[in-house]
Design an enzyme around this catalytic site. Structure first.
Site, short mmCIF file in Angstrom:
data_model
loop_
_atom_site.label_atom_id
_atom_site.label_comp_id
_atom_site.label_asym_id
_atom_site.label_seq_id
_atom_site.Cartn_x
_atom_site.Cartn_y
_atom_site.Cartn_z
N ASP A 267 67.54 61.88 -41.97
CA ASP A 267 68.13 60.82 -42.79
C ASP A 267 69.65 60.87 -42.77
O ASP A 267 70.31 59.83 -42.77
CB ASP A 267 67.61 60.92 -44.23
CG ASP A 267 66.25 60.29 -44.40
OD1 ASP A 267 66.06 59.15 -43.95
OD2 ASP A 267 65.36 60.93 -44.97
N ARG B 268 57.92 69.70 -51.88
CA ARG B 268 58.85 68.56 -51.84
C ARG B 268 58.15 67.37 -52.47
O ARG B 268 57.13 66.90 -51.97
CB ARG B 268 59.29 68.21 -50.41
CG ARG B 268 60.23 66.99 -50.43
CD ARG B 268 60.98 66.77 -49.16
NE ARG B 268 60.15 66.21 -48.09
CZ ARG B 268 60.65 65.71 -46.95
NH1 ARG B 268 61.96 65.71 -46.75
NH2 ARG B 268 59.84 65.25 -46.02
N HIS C 236 56.62 62.93 -47.12
CA HIS C 236 56.23 62.35 -45.84
C HIS C 236 54.98 62.99 -45.25
O HIS C 236 54.52 62.57 -44.19
CB HIS C 236 57.38 62.47 -44.84
CG HIS C 236 58.57 61.64 -45.21
ND1 HIS C 236 58.48 60.28 -45.44
CD2 HIS C 236 59.88 61.96 -45.39
CE1 HIS C 236 59.68 59.81 -45.74
NE2 HIS C 236 60.54 60.80 -45.73
N GLU D 274 71.30 63.63 -48.17
CA GLU D 274 70.90 62.98 -46.92
C GLU D 274 71.40 61.54 -46.80
O GLU D 274 70.94 60.80 -45.92
CB GLU D 274 69.37 63.02 -46.78
CG GLU D 274 68.63 62.59 -48.03
CD GLU D 274 67.13 62.88 -47.98
OE1 GLU D 274 66.60 63.15 -46.89
OE2 GLU D 274 66.48 62.82 -49.05
#
Length: 261
Positions: free
Chosen positions: A173, A71, A46, A147
């Site tokens: 999430d 990530r 993200h 998540e």
């Protein structure tokens, strides 16, 4: 091979204090790395960071003792391998929902015969050392993000995968999956119960539990519960909050600046 300080901290019973990098800037990464964080995570899911920016950021982090984590955007074996070849010492993989997902994550990040990682540690040699190929399987840390409702249903199957070192809770999430607005630092009993359940099952399987946090106060609560990896804030959030603190001096009523991730 260079030791992975994540493993050293965990073996001593301690907790890793991590922060988050969303800006595609080697200088921002280097500045954050020099502040004393145990580790820094480059967010390629993200954040605004592409592979070339991540490579430069990994190099910048290497000027310090902070452990470089990435990530990745998704469960993609090729991307996982390329990330490790660039010198990441841990990977966080989002949306691990099944045992098969976790097995693929572990396999793609291990050299044969334990896994299927292709050979080519082009920068990992420089960061890790000449014996990187022989030691990488036991040195690299693998996080599976928990998540979703599917992941909760398959939690024990995921945690029982040999070679999975840690799970990482994405509270935004997870909150959304449980019917609440996505948020850091959740207080809704249903979400808190899910977090506690993940922590308890991780401990039962001998797997490290980590969680994303919005504030140091909430992170401390998570440490007190038994989490051994906590993320606090990000470069973007710290930039925004620092600016707001200064501007309050001139405009005590505040402004309408948007929230940041």
């Amino acid at each position: 091979m260079r030791a992975n300080q994540l493993r050293a901290i965990w073996q001593s019973g301690g907790c890793v204090i991590n922060s988050w990098l969303s800006l595609p800037s080697s200088f921002a990464a280097e500045t954050m790395a020099h502040q004393g964080w145990d580790s820094l995570t480059i967010d390629m899911q993200h954040g605004l960071i592409d592979y070339q920016s991540a490579l430069q950021m990994l190099t910048a982090i290497s000027t310090t003792r902070a452990v470089p984590i990435v990530r990745v955007p998704w469960l993609d074996p090729g991307f996982l391998m390329k990330t490790l070849d660039a010198g990441a010492y841990a990977v966080i993989c989002p949306m691990i929902n099944t045992r098969a997902d976790a097995e693929l994550l572990v396999s793609a990040t291990r050299y044969p015969p334990q896994g299927t990682r292709s050979y080519g540690p082009i920068r990992a040699f420089l960061y890790g050392g000449a014996d990187y190929p022989a030691q990488a399987n036991d040195t690299i840390v693998r996080f599976a993000m928990i998540e979703t409702l599917e992941a909760l249903e398959n939690l024990d199957d995921i945690l029982s995968v040999e070679g999975l070192d840690a799970v990482y809770i994405g509270p935004a999430d997870l909150s959304s999956a449980l019917g609440y607005a996505p948020q850091f630092d959740p207080v809704e009993p249903t979400v808190v119960d899910a977090i506690d359940h993940i922590l308890a099952r991780a401990k039962a399987h001998g797997v490290i539990a980590g969680i994303h946090n919005g504030t140091p106060q909430y992170a401390q609560q998570m440490i007190d519960k038994g989490f051994q990896f906590v993320t606090i804030g990000s470069d973007v959030r710290m930039l925004a909050s620092g600016s707001k603190q200064i501007l309050k001096h001139f405009n005590p009523a505040g402004n309408d600046a948007p929230a940041v991730y």
